[in-house]
Motif scaffolding. Structure first.
Motif, PDB file in Angstrom:
ATOM      1  N   MET A 156       0.842  -1.185   0.000  1.00  0.00           N
ATOM      2  CA  MET A 156       0.000   0.000   0.000  1.00  0.00           C
ATOM      3  C   MET A 156       0.883   1.243   0.000  1.00  0.00           C
ATOM      4  N   PRO A 157       0.744   2.090  -1.001  1.00  0.00           N
ATOM      5  CA  PRO A 157       1.548   3.311  -1.048  1.00  0.00           C
ATOM      6  C   PRO A 157       1.240   4.255   0.115  1.00  0.00           C
ATOM      7  N   GLY A 158       2.277   4.871   0.642  1.00  0.00           N
ATOM      8  CA  GLY A 158       2.128   5.865   1.692  1.00  0.00           C
ATOM      9  C   GLY A 158       2.555   7.228   1.194  1.00  0.00           C
ATOM     10  N   TYR A 159       1.914   8.259   1.722  1.00  0.00           N
ATOM     11  CA  TYR A 159       2.219   9.641   1.330  1.00  0.00           C
ATOM     12  C   TYR A 159       2.164  10.556   2.537  1.00  0.00           C
ATOM     13  N   LEU A 160       3.096  11.490   2.578  1.00  0.00           N
ATOM     14  CA  LEU A 160       2.990  12.637   3.455  1.00  0.00           C
ATOM     15  C   LEU A 160       2.423  13.744   2.592  1.00  0.00           C
ATOM     16  N   CYS A 161       1.295  14.280   3.015  1.00  0.00           N
ATOM     17  CA  CYS A 161       0.655  15.361   2.264  1.00  0.00           C
ATOM     18  C   CYS A 161       0.675  16.615   3.124  1.00  0.00           C
ATOM     19  N   LYS A 162       1.167  17.677   2.535  1.00  0.00           N
ATOM     20  CA  LYS A 162       1.305  18.949   3.237  1.00  0.00           C
ATOM     21  C   LYS A 162       0.313  19.935   2.632  1.00  0.00           C
ATOM     22  N   PHE A 163      -0.636  20.403   3.460  1.00  0.00           N
ATOM     23  CA  PHE A 163      -1.577  21.420   3.005  1.00  0.00           C
ATOM     24  C   PHE A 163      -0.917  22.780   3.187  1.00  0.00           C
ATOM     25  N   ILE A 164      -0.747  23.480   2.088  1.00  0.00           N
ATOM     26  CA  ILE A 164      -0.128  24.803   2.093  1.00  0.00           C
ATOM     27  C   ILE A 164      -1.243  25.841   1.976  1.00  0.00           C
ATOM     28  N   PRO A 165      -1.470  26.614   3.038  1.00  0.00           N
ATOM     29  CA  PRO A 165      -2.519  27.634   2.960  1.00  0.00           C
ATOM     30  C   PRO A 165      -2.127  28.764   2.006  1.00  0.00           C
ATOM     31  N   PRO A 166      -3.099  29.588   1.643  1.00  0.00           N
ATOM     32  CA  PRO A 166      -2.837  30.629   0.644  1.00  0.00           C
ATOM     33  C   PRO A 166      -1.972  31.788   1.139  1.00  0.00           C
ATOM     34  N   ARG A 167      -1.783  31.892   2.454  1.00  0.00           N
ATOM     35  CA  ARG A 167      -0.962  32.977   3.012  1.00  0.00           C
ATOM     36  C   ARG A 167      -0.410  32.535   4.366  1.00  0.00           C
ATOM     37  N   ALA A 168       0.733  33.099   4.757  1.00  0.00           N
ATOM     38  CA  ALA A 168       1.432  32.671   5.975  1.00  0.00           C
ATOM     39  C   ALA A 168       0.590  32.869   7.235  1.00  0.00           C
ATOM     40  N   ASP A 169      -0.223  33.905   7.276  1.00  0.00           N
ATOM     41  CA  ASP A 169      -1.031  34.202   8.472  1.00  0.00           C
ATOM     42  C   ASP A 169      -2.467  33.681   8.350  1.00  0.00           C
ATOM     43  N   PHE A 170      -2.655  32.671   7.529  1.00  0.00           N
ATOM     44  CA  PHE A 170      -3.984  32.150   7.218  1.00  0.00           C
ATOM     45  C   PHE A 170      -4.812  31.823   8.460  1.00  0.00           C
ATOM     46  N   LEU A 171      -4.221  31.137   9.433  1.00  0.00           N
ATOM     47  CA  LEU A 171      -4.988  30.725  10.605  1.00  0.00           C
ATOM     48  C   LEU A 171      -5.556  31.909  11.386  1.00  0.00           C
ATOM     49  N   SER A 172      -4.892  33.031  11.351  1.00  0.00           N
ATOM     50  CA  SER A 172      -5.382  34.197  12.097  1.00  0.00           C
ATOM     51  C   SER A 172      -6.158  35.187  11.228  1.00  0.00           C
ATOM     52  N   THR A 173      -6.187  34.976   9.921  1.00  0.00           N
ATOM     53  CA  THR A 173      -6.860  35.938   9.035  1.00  0.00           C
ATOM     54  C   THR A 173      -7.934  35.294   8.159  1.00  0.00           C
ATOM     55  N   MET A 174      -8.401  34.110   8.530  1.00  0.00           N
ATOM     56  CA  MET A 174      -9.414  33.437   7.708  1.00  0.00           C
ATOM     57  C   MET A 174     -10.680  34.279   7.606  1.00  0.00           C
ATOM     58  N   THR A 175     -11.242  34.298   6.413  1.00  0.00           N
ATOM     59  CA  THR A 175     -12.538  34.939   6.205  1.00  0.00           C
ATOM     60  C   THR A 175     -13.621  34.023   6.784  1.00  0.00           C
ATOM     61  N   PRO A 176     -14.844  34.526   6.949  1.00  0.00           N
ATOM     62  CA  PRO A 176     -15.923  33.645   7.419  1.00  0.00           C
ATOM     63  C   PRO A 176     -16.104  32.409   6.538  1.00  0.00           C
ATOM     64  N   ASP A 177     -16.028  32.559   5.215  1.00  0.00           N
ATOM     65  CA  ASP A 177     -16.147  31.401   4.324  1.00  0.00           C
ATOM     66  C   ASP A 177     -14.991  30.427   4.531  1.00  0.00           C
ATOM     67  N   GLU A 178     -13.774  30.950   4.656  1.00  0.00           N
ATOM     68  CA  GLU A 178     -12.612  30.079   4.863  1.00  0.00           C
ATOM     69  C   GLU A 178     -12.734  29.294   6.164  1.00  0.00           C
ATOM     70  N   LYS A 179     -13.300  29.908   7.188  1.00  0.00           N
ATOM     71  CA  LYS A 179     -13.504  29.195   8.456  1.00  0.00           C
ATOM     72  C   LYS A 179     -14.463  28.025   8.261  1.00  0.00           C
ATOM     73  N   ILE A 180     -15.503  28.232   7.500  1.00  0.00           N
ATOM     74  CA  ILE A 180     -16.454  27.151   7.203  1.00  0.00           C
ATOM     75  C   ILE A 180     -15.742  26.037   6.439  1.00  0.00           C
ATOM     76  N   TRP A 181     -14.993  26.406   5.407  1.00  0.00           N
ATOM     77  CA  TRP A 181     -14.308  25.416   4.586  1.00  0.00           C
ATOM     78  C   TRP A 181     -13.246  24.662   5.389  1.00  0.00           C
ATOM     79  N   MET A 182     -12.586  25.352   6.332  1.00  0.00           N
ATOM     80  CA  MET A 182     -11.604  24.664   7.171  1.00  0.00           C
ATOM     81  C   MET A 182     -12.292  23.650   8.081  1.00  0.00           C
ATOM     82  N   GLY A 183     -13.477  23.966   8.566  1.00  0.00           N
ATOM     83  CA  GLY A 183     -14.238  22.987   9.334  1.00  0.00           C
ATOM     84  C   GLY A 183     -14.579  21.775   8.493  1.00  0.00           C
ATOM     85  N   GLN A 184     -14.959  22.016   7.242  1.00  0.00           N
ATOM     86  CA  GLN A 184     -15.259  20.923   6.319  1.00  0.00           C
ATOM     87  C   GLN A 184     -13.995  20.128   5.987  1.00  0.00           C
ATOM     88  N   HIS A 185     -12.882  20.821   5.892  1.00  0.00           N
ATOM     89  CA  HIS A 185     -11.571  20.189   5.645  1.00  0.00           C
ATOM     90  C   HIS A 185     -11.260  19.194   6.761  1.00  0.00           C
TER      91      HIS A 185
END
Length: 103
Positions: free
Chosen positions: A1-30
């Motif tokens: 079974m193949p294994g992978y390390l997957c790195k999610f790269i957000p669109p900006r360095a301060d993403f966690l502290s500057t998420m828009t309301p939509d981005e917060k919803i999508w991160m919950g879905q993520h």
């Protein structure tokens, strides 16, 4: 079974502290998507990495030979909504604690 390390790269360095309301919803879905993939046995572990130069997410996947890692991560709601991207790194070997008992 193949294994992978997957790195999610957000669109900006301060993403966690500057998420828009939509981005917060999508991160919950993520998170829910990765939890579902974990319950299906495709994701071994996942979570955020807090890095002072820019946080990111990491997930370890173990998939069947016929599955496409880019297609699987492409179904992630955060990606489907055009926020950030994944880098995929094949692993020569991936063994988890749960697998240690059966191998």
């Amino acid at each position: 079974m193949p294994g992978y390390l997957c790195k999610f790269i957000p669109p900006r360095a301060d993403f966690l502290s500057t998420m828009t309301p939509d981005e917060k919803i999508w991160m919950g879905q993520h998170g829910a998507y990765l939890d579902e993939m974990t319950s299906r046995g495709l994701v071994v572990a996942h979570g955020p990495v807090i890095d002072p130069t820019g946080s990111y997410g990491v997930s370890l996947w173990q998939i069947d030979a016929g599955q496409d890692i880019a297609a699987l991560t492409g179904e992630d709601p955060i990606i489907r909504n055009g926020v950030g991207h994944y880098d995929h790194f094949p692993m020569i070997h991936l063994r988890s604690r749960d697998q240690a008992a059966v191998r």
